[in-house]
Design a protein around this motif. Structure first.
Motif, short mmCIF file in Angstrom:
data_model
loop_
_atom_site.label_atom_id
_atom_site.label_comp_id
_atom_site.label_asym_id
_atom_site.label_seq_id
_atom_site.Cartn_x
_atom_site.Cartn_y
_atom_site.Cartn_z
N LYS A 5 53.56 20.54 15.21
CA LYS A 5 54.16 19.48 15.49
C LYS A 5 53.94 18.72 16.46
O LYS A 5 53.92 19.05 17.79
N SER A 6 53.75 17.25 16.36
CA SER A 6 53.35 16.56 17.86
C SER A 6 54.67 16.09 18.34
O SER A 6 55.59 15.61 17.56
N ILE A 7 54.84 16.43 19.69
CA ILE A 7 56.01 16.23 20.34
C ILE A 7 56.08 14.93 21.01
O ILE A 7 56.77 14.03 20.84
N LEU A 8 54.69 14.31 21.64
CA LEU A 8 54.58 13.19 22.48
C LEU A 8 53.31 12.77 22.05
O LEU A 8 52.31 13.47 22.25
N LYS A 9 53.24 11.39 21.95
CA LYS A 9 51.94 10.82 21.95
C LYS A 9 51.81 9.43 22.47
O LYS A 9 52.88 8.50 22.44
N CYS A 10 51.13 9.40 23.41
CA CYS A 10 50.58 8.17 24.14
C CYS A 10 49.37 7.57 23.57
O CYS A 10 48.37 7.96 23.54
N ASP A 11 49.55 6.46 23.39
CA ASP A 11 48.59 5.34 22.68
C ASP A 11 48.08 4.25 23.51
O ASP A 11 48.82 3.31 23.69
N ASN A 12 47.08 4.77 24.23
CA ASN A 12 46.44 3.40 25.07
C ASN A 12 47.41 2.86 25.93
O ASN A 12 47.35 1.74 26.19
N ILE A 13 48.31 3.89 26.57
CA ILE A 13 49.13 3.11 27.77
C ILE A 13 48.44 2.92 28.85
O ILE A 13 47.80 3.31 29.47
N SER A 14 49.00 1.71 29.62
CA SER A 14 48.44 1.10 30.95
C SER A 14 49.61 0.56 31.50
O SER A 14 50.67 0.12 30.90
N ILE A 15 49.59 0.42 32.84
CA ILE A 15 50.64 -0.40 33.65
C ILE A 15 49.85 -0.90 35.05
O ILE A 15 49.06 -0.31 35.30
N SER A 16 50.34 -1.98 35.00
CA SER A 16 49.89 -2.85 36.44
C SER A 16 51.06 -3.12 37.41
O SER A 16 52.06 -3.36 36.91
N PHE A 17 50.46 -3.11 38.74
CA PHE A 17 51.51 -3.48 39.72
C PHE A 17 50.70 -4.49 40.48
O PHE A 17 49.75 -4.31 41.16
N GLY A 18 51.30 -5.71 40.36
CA GLY A 18 50.85 -6.77 41.31
C GLY A 18 49.17 -7.16 40.94
O GLY A 18 48.52 -7.40 41.72
N GLY A 19 49.02 -6.93 39.78
CA GLY A 19 47.58 -7.31 39.15
C GLY A 19 46.67 -6.12 39.00
O GLY A 19 45.52 -6.12 38.95
N LEU A 20 47.17 -5.05 39.74
CA LEU A 20 46.18 -3.91 39.92
C LEU A 20 46.83 -2.96 38.95
O LEU A 20 47.74 -2.49 38.55
N LYS A 21 45.62 -2.31 37.97
CA LYS A 21 46.02 -1.36 37.01
C LYS A 21 45.82 -0.09 37.69
O LYS A 21 45.00 0.59 38.02
N ALA A 22 47.30 0.42 37.57
CA ALA A 22 47.41 1.85 38.28
C ALA A 22 47.13 2.93 37.18
O ALA A 22 46.64 3.97 37.58
N VAL A 23 47.28 2.68 35.78
CA VAL A 23 46.88 3.45 34.71
C VAL A 23 46.15 2.71 33.74
O VAL A 23 46.64 1.50 33.44
N ASN A 24 45.13 2.93 33.13
CA ASN A 24 44.50 2.17 32.52
C ASN A 24 43.92 2.92 30.88
O ASN A 24 43.06 3.85 31.15
N GLY A 25 44.61 2.72 29.87
CA GLY A 25 44.09 3.12 28.50
C GLY A 25 44.35 4.93 28.66
O GLY A 25 43.69 5.34 28.05
N PHE A 26 45.57 5.10 29.08
CA PHE A 26 45.61 6.57 29.03
C PHE A 26 46.26 7.17 27.40
O PHE A 26 47.07 6.38 26.90
N ASN A 27 45.47 8.17 26.97
CA ASN A 27 46.02 8.55 25.72
C ASN A 27 46.29 9.96 25.74
O ASN A 27 45.72 10.77 26.57
N LEU A 28 47.34 10.74 25.17
CA LEU A 28 47.74 12.12 25.14
C LEU A 28 48.35 12.33 24.01
O LEU A 28 49.23 11.57 23.66
N ASP A 29 48.25 13.54 23.43
CA ASP A 29 48.83 13.98 22.16
C ASP A 29 49.29 15.37 22.69
O ASP A 29 48.37 16.34 22.94
N VAL A 30 50.74 15.48 22.93
CA VAL A 30 51.23 16.77 23.18
C VAL A 30 51.92 17.41 21.93
O VAL A 30 52.85 16.94 21.32
N LYS A 31 51.64 18.83 21.58
CA LYS A 31 52.08 19.12 20.58
C LYS A 31 53.10 20.45 20.97
O LYS A 31 52.85 20.88 22.07
N GLU A 32 53.87 21.00 19.93
CA GLU A 32 54.78 22.27 20.30
C GLU A 32 54.26 23.21 20.91
O GLU A 32 53.02 23.61 20.53
#
Length: 263
Positions: A5-32
């Motif tokens: 079973k898939s526990i966690l799925k990150c779909d293309n997550i990004s985050i910016s601080f003051g215009g700077l992308k700290a994380v860009n297009g992060f994908n992760l599928d974590v299963k049991e």
């Protein structure tokens, strides 16, 4: 371990601080049962990823799903209730409380007695307190901390404090455990013991574990999958011993003198 079973799925997550992308297009599928490592140079965005997964930050783009339910932006408390727990780079304990009380505090969200029961010390209060104490002692025993149960958390040796943070995280009944540099400050013997502890926790509690770590001996010793982050972007992913040999990983993080087979 097929059809897990898939526990966690990150779909293309990004985050910016003051215009700077700290994380860009992060994908992760974590299963049991997964035991996944996340490595990279300082400032690569590793802890920022953990902050998004645990609800500290909301992604500015993309989605995070836990058991198929969107949890992006829910906040720390609700994400914890839904099954994500973590430790931190810098140990965060209640130093003046006992070891067992540190663990019992983490069970707060599962306590069912109300304020009146607690104030009047009714039967329901004492019953839940006994059950919480019993469970806390069981967790401490698993992590070989039972002898410290009544000591102040701040008086524990450094390695034991690290394990107490993990014990407290387990006490929240997580589906996914995030360990942020669990071996930081540990000597070789303590790190070896920690490796056994992490494997045992994964198997006993049937958790999925994602860890950030700079100690490559630990990473290669226990991780079954490895992601390498650099400037907020995943530059390599896969079998740990193959990933650490990739030219882009050596160049960005490990250095030309690194010998992956000897780690």
């Amino acid at each position: 371990m097929e059809n897990r079973k898939s526990i966690l799925k990150c779909d293309n997550i990004s985050i910016s601080f003051g215009g700077l992308k700290a994380v860009n297009g992060f994908n992760l599928d974590v299963k049991e049962g997964d035991l996944i490592g996340l490595i990279g140079p300082n400032g690569a965005g590793k802890t920022t990823v953990f902050n998004m997964l645990s609800g500290v930050y909301s992604p500015t783009e993309g989605s995070i799903f836990l058991d198929g339910e969107s949890v992006g932006g829910l906040g720390v408390y609700k994400v914890s209730q839904k099954g994500v727990s973590r430790t931190f780079q810098n140990i965060r304990l209640f130093d003046y409380l006992s070891v067992i009380d540190n663990v019992k505090l983490a069970m707060n969200q599962d306590m069912r007695y109300n304020v009146i029961s607690g104030m009047l010390r009714l039967k329901s209060y004492w019953q839940e307190e006994r059950e919480a104490t019993k469970r806390a002692l069981e967790i401490l025993k698993i992590l070989d901390l039972q002898s410290y149960a009544n000591d102040s958390a701040g008086n524990l040796p450094y390695g034991a404090q690290r394990k107490l943070e993990i014990a407290r995280a387990i006490a929240t009944n997580p589906k996914l455990l995030l360990l942020d540099e669990p071996a930081a400050g540990m000597n070789a013997i303590e790190t070896e013991a920690l490796m056994d502890t992490i494997r045992m926790i994964r198997d006993k509690y049937k958790l999925a574990i994602v860890l950030i770590e700079h100690d490559m001996k630990l990473v290669l010793g226990i991780c079954e999958r490895l992601l390498v982050l650099n400037h907020g972007i995943v530059i390599a992913e896969g079998n740990p011993r193959e990933v650490v040999k990739k030219e882009e990983v050596v160049s960005a993080y490990l250095g030309s003198g690194y010998g992956g087979d000897n780690a």
